[in-house]
Design a protein around this motif. Structure first.
Motif, mmCIF file in Angstrom:
data_model
loop_
_atom_site.group_PDB
_atom_site.id
_atom_site.type_symbol
_atom_site.label_atom_id
_atom_site.label_comp_id
_atom_site.label_asym_id
_atom_site.label_seq_id
_atom_site.Cartn_x
_atom_site.Cartn_y
_atom_site.Cartn_z
ATOM 1 N N HIS A 91 57.190 -48.133 11.302
ATOM 2 C CA HIS A 91 56.793 -46.989 12.022
ATOM 3 C C HIS A 91 58.152 -46.828 12.803
ATOM 4 O O HIS A 91 58.848 -47.581 13.228
ATOM 5 N N ALA A 92 57.891 -45.384 13.415
ATOM 6 C CA ALA A 92 59.158 -44.880 14.281
ATOM 7 C C ALA A 92 58.499 -45.563 15.640
ATOM 8 O O ALA A 92 57.402 -45.999 15.968
ATOM 9 N N ALA A 93 59.392 -45.542 16.635
ATOM 10 C CA ALA A 93 58.876 -45.670 18.192
ATOM 11 C C ALA A 93 57.741 -44.697 18.509
ATOM 12 O O ALA A 93 57.881 -43.674 18.346
ATOM 13 N N GLU A 94 56.883 -44.959 18.950
ATOM 14 C CA GLU A 94 55.680 -44.424 19.439
ATOM 15 C C GLU A 94 54.967 -44.656 20.669
ATOM 16 O O GLU A 94 55.043 -45.948 20.958
ATOM 17 N N THR A 95 54.398 -44.094 21.598
ATOM 18 C CA THR A 95 54.010 -44.037 22.840
ATOM 19 C C THR A 95 52.448 -44.198 22.808
ATOM 20 O O THR A 95 51.910 -43.014 22.344
ATOM 21 N N TRP A 96 51.794 -45.048 23.268
ATOM 22 C CA TRP A 96 50.307 -45.228 23.476
ATOM 23 C C TRP A 96 49.722 -45.208 25.027
ATOM 24 O O TRP A 96 50.702 -45.553 25.820
ATOM 25 N N GLN A 97 48.673 -44.587 25.314
ATOM 26 C CA GLN A 97 48.292 -44.392 26.434
ATOM 27 C C GLN A 97 46.604 -44.545 26.621
ATOM 28 O O GLN A 97 45.936 -44.299 25.472
ATOM 29 N N ALA A 120 58.497 -50.256 20.276
ATOM 30 C CA ALA A 120 59.818 -50.098 19.704
ATOM 31 C C ALA A 120 59.445 -49.901 17.976
ATOM 32 O O ALA A 120 58.291 -50.137 17.395
ATOM 33 N N ALA A 121 60.202 -49.229 17.353
ATOM 34 C CA ALA A 121 60.109 -49.004 15.890
ATOM 35 C C ALA A 121 59.796 -50.403 15.294
ATOM 36 O O ALA A 121 60.901 -51.210 15.561
ATOM 37 N N GLY A 122 59.057 -50.570 14.322
ATOM 38 C CA GLY A 122 58.704 -51.721 13.687
ATOM 39 C C GLY A 122 57.895 -52.782 14.638
ATOM 40 O O GLY A 122 57.726 -53.922 13.963
ATOM 41 N N ALA A 123 57.608 -52.596 15.855
ATOM 42 C CA ALA A 123 56.728 -53.573 16.661
ATOM 43 C C ALA A 123 55.454 -53.705 15.924
ATOM 44 O O ALA A 123 54.819 -52.766 15.342
ATOM 45 N N PRO A 161 55.751 -38.203 17.235
ATOM 46 C CA PRO A 161 56.430 -37.526 16.183
ATOM 47 C C PRO A 161 55.738 -37.340 14.773
ATOM 48 O O PRO A 161 54.876 -38.059 14.347
ATOM 49 N N ALA A 162 56.252 -36.053 14.035
ATOM 50 C CA ALA A 162 55.383 -35.800 12.864
ATOM 51 C C ALA A 162 55.496 -37.107 11.862
ATOM 52 O O ALA A 162 54.427 -37.028 10.992
ATOM 53 N N SER A 163 56.548 -37.644 11.938
ATOM 54 C CA SER A 163 56.743 -38.842 10.832
ATOM 55 C C SER A 163 55.591 -40.018 11.049
ATOM 56 O O SER A 163 55.503 -40.625 10.064
ATOM 57 N N VAL A 164 55.092 -40.165 12.293
ATOM 58 C CA VAL A 164 54.298 -41.238 12.302
ATOM 59 C C VAL A 164 52.824 -40.555 12.424
ATOM 60 O O VAL A 164 52.065 -41.418 12.305
ATOM 61 N N LEU A 165 52.471 -39.513 12.727
ATOM 62 C CA LEU A 165 51.130 -38.901 12.484
ATOM 63 C C LEU A 165 50.311 -39.273 11.090
ATOM 64 O O LEU A 165 50.926 -39.415 10.076
ATOM 65 N N GLY A 166 49.225 -39.729 11.023
ATOM 66 C CA GLY A 166 48.380 -40.161 10.230
ATOM 67 C C GLY A 166 48.498 -41.759 9.457
ATOM 68 O O GLY A 166 47.812 -42.080 8.748
ATOM 69 N N GLN A 167 49.351 -42.403 10.288
ATOM 70 C CA GLN A 167 49.687 -43.880 9.823
ATOM 71 C C GLN A 167 48.419 -44.625 10.399
ATOM 72 O O GLN A 167 47.835 -44.336 11.431
ATOM 73 N N PRO A 168 47.918 -45.596 9.359
ATOM 74 C CA PRO A 168 46.582 -46.464 9.705
ATOM 75 C C PRO A 168 47.081 -47.245 10.809
ATOM 76 O O PRO A 168 48.225 -48.122 10.916
#
Length: 266
Positions: A91-97, A120-123, A161-168
């Motif tokens: 997965h790409a880098a993504e922020t959770w809250q 971070a990407a791949g965490a 980011p659009a590339s991350v949407l929908g990933q389980p």
């Protein structure tokens, strides 16, 4: 000697009375973890999944979903919400809250904890936490202080980011609390806790056709269970010690100022 006995008895009373108060100020264990912990999350405030303090709730979802849980918090408690999100292998880098709201849906500030964190990407996972302020028995409407009732937890990814949407993804949420003790006591209390749907029976809910979940969980010993605190103990002991100090002062000073006794004439 007599004063020594009196002071010894007072100190013994102090120790016996302070014992329960010290126990009250220890962390509240809440409900023990069991196999009945929820395995899903709601998608809005009205469908939030109820969890008890001490439970670990889990849910499977997709990046971009809004996940909601609710839990009860009573007067004098300091709830802490912790969340762990397990991410896919790639997965790409993504922020959770993680956000916490009270029964009036007012967003509550966190005293400490990583409320927002970027993976971070791949965490493999990301961990979040929010320690709330002490729940007060009463407060001015403008203050925004936490009040007893139902609290909502919302977990989601932000700026996705659009590339991350929908990933389980899979999420775990845990709620615990500590007892603040008499130092946080206030003079006043709400007539009713801030619980959505309080007073509405399940039959009335079904008749209205509303399938939304109403908050039904409450503390183990009922609402406003924090009416007793060590504030009462220390106030009473302060009065006892003040009375003993007065008695001791009188015992030390009585007779001062009296004329010396003159022995009778032979």
């Amino acid at each position: 000697m007599r004063m020594t006995r009196v002071l010894g008895a007072a100190l013994l009373t102090l120790g016996l009375a302070a014992g329960p108060a010290a126990a009250d100020s220890s962390p509240s264990p809440g409900a023990s973890e069991d196999t009945d912990a929820p395995t899903r999350a709601g998608t809005s405030f009205r469908t939030a999944t109820e969890i008890e303090q001490g439970q670990t709730a889990t849910a499977n979802a997709s990046t971009g979903d809004y996940l909601y849980w609710s839990f009860p918090a009573d007067t004098g408690q300091r709830p802490t919400v912790e969340a762990t999100v397990k991410l896919p292998a790639e997965h790409a880098a993504e922020t959770w809250q993680i956000d916490v709201y009270d029964g009036l849906r007012r967003r509550q500030a966190c005293r400490f904890g990583a409320q927002t964190r970027t993976a971070a990407a791949g965490a493999a996972s990301v961990e979040l936490a929010c320690a709330l302020r002490t729940v007060r028995g009463w407060a001015e409407p403008w203050s925004g202080d936490p009040l007893p009732g139902t609290y909502y937890v919302r977990l989601t990814a932000v700026d996705v980011p659009a590339s991350v949407l929908g990933q389980p993804v899979s999420a775990e949420v845990r709620v615990g609390s500590q007892d603040a003790g008499g130092a946080a006591a206030v003079d006043g209390s709400l007539a009713e806790p801030l619980v959505p749907g309080a007073g509405v029976t399940r039959d009335e809910e079904e008749k209205s056709g509303d399938e939304a979940l109403l908050a039904s969980l409450e503390p183990d010993d009922g609402w406003a269970s924090g009416w007793w605190s060590d504030r009462w103990v220390w106030t009473g002991l302060g009065g006892v010690l003040a009375a003993l100090a007065g008695i001791g002062g009188y015992a030390l000073t009585r007779g001062a100022g009296r004329p010396p006794r003159v022995p009778p004439a032979a």
